[in-house]
Design an enzyme around this catalytic site. Sequence first.
Site, mmCIF file in Angstrom:
data_model
loop_
_atom_site.group_PDB
_atom_site.id
_atom_site.type_symbol
_atom_site.label_atom_id
_atom_site.label_comp_id
_atom_site.label_asym_id
_atom_site.label_seq_id
_atom_site.Cartn_x
_atom_site.Cartn_y
_atom_site.Cartn_z
ATOM 1 N N HIS A 151 -47.681 -41.352 79.625
ATOM 2 C CA HIS A 151 -48.008 -41.215 78.104
ATOM 3 C C HIS A 151 -49.097 -40.346 77.989
ATOM 4 O O HIS A 151 -50.238 -40.194 78.663
ATOM 5 C CB HIS A 151 -47.873 -42.410 77.494
ATOM 6 C CG HIS A 151 -46.605 -43.396 77.254
ATOM 7 N ND1 HIS A 151 -46.577 -44.405 76.601
ATOM 8 C CD2 HIS A 151 -45.657 -43.181 77.972
ATOM 9 C CE1 HIS A 151 -45.361 -44.739 76.732
ATOM 10 N NE2 HIS A 151 -44.693 -44.092 77.703
ATOM 11 N N GLU A 162 -51.714 -40.644 75.849
ATOM 12 C CA GLU A 162 -53.015 -41.483 75.707
ATOM 13 C C GLU A 162 -53.313 -41.874 77.404
ATOM 14 O O GLU A 162 -54.605 -41.750 77.549
ATOM 15 C CB GLU A 162 -52.798 -42.909 75.118
ATOM 16 C CG GLU A 162 -52.260 -42.713 73.786
ATOM 17 C CD GLU A 162 -50.830 -42.772 73.341
ATOM 18 O OE1 GLU A 162 -50.224 -43.385 72.664
ATOM 19 O OE2 GLU A 162 -49.911 -42.273 74.341
ATOM 20 N N CYS A 174 -48.191 -47.401 72.117
ATOM 21 C CA CYS A 174 -47.520 -48.469 72.349
ATOM 22 C C CYS A 174 -48.348 -49.527 73.149
ATOM 23 O O CYS A 174 -49.535 -49.305 73.370
ATOM 24 C CB CYS A 174 -46.373 -47.856 73.330
ATOM 25 S SG CYS A 174 -46.922 -47.532 74.953
ATOM 26 N N CYS A 205 -50.288 -48.316 76.227
ATOM 27 C CA CYS A 205 -51.501 -47.266 75.967
ATOM 28 C C CYS A 205 -52.565 -48.204 75.322
ATOM 29 O O CYS A 205 -53.654 -48.043 75.496
ATOM 30 C CB CYS A 205 -50.861 -46.254 75.154
ATOM 31 S SG CYS A 205 -49.760 -45.023 76.080
#
Length: 169
Positions: A57, A59, A87, A90
């Site tokens: 992701h 992040e 999410c 993260c």
Amino acid sequence: MSDFSSEDYRFMAKALQLAHEAAALGEIPVGAIVVASGKIVGEGFNQPISRHDPSAHAEIQALRSAGLTLQNYRLINATLYVTLEPCTMCAGAMIHARINRLVYAATEPKAGVARSQQAFFSSPFLNHQIDVDGGLMADEASQLLSQFFKKRREVKKNEKNSVNYSVIN
């Protein structure tokens, strides 16, 4: 809603540029940067598809990049800017990295844990607290995401409706 500084806008604009890079690769358009002492020390955009990595992701990519830049897995006094509410995965990584502040653009009603589905960063069991500010340039980030998913649905619809006229021998 927080009062955002001109620096906040500048850094979120950079995260949005990264989100556009993700979209160009067919990834969900999310971008993130990590800022320490007023400088970008890490950046990333969604790459789970291209990297064959469910943890890639934006992040996580930005946190990894910042850790390498600073030669430290602790990112104390750093701010993470991301174009979509994080999410759970993260959010947990941010806690472990000791991020000081999170600034996100668009909310993620299905899986966002900063405010949408839960207030993860306010959980009493956490050994670190992160200041959270949301909504910075939310319209721009939401529009980018909406356009991406609209195009994706159109492609899938066209694939479904196309007729294969090839002859099988």
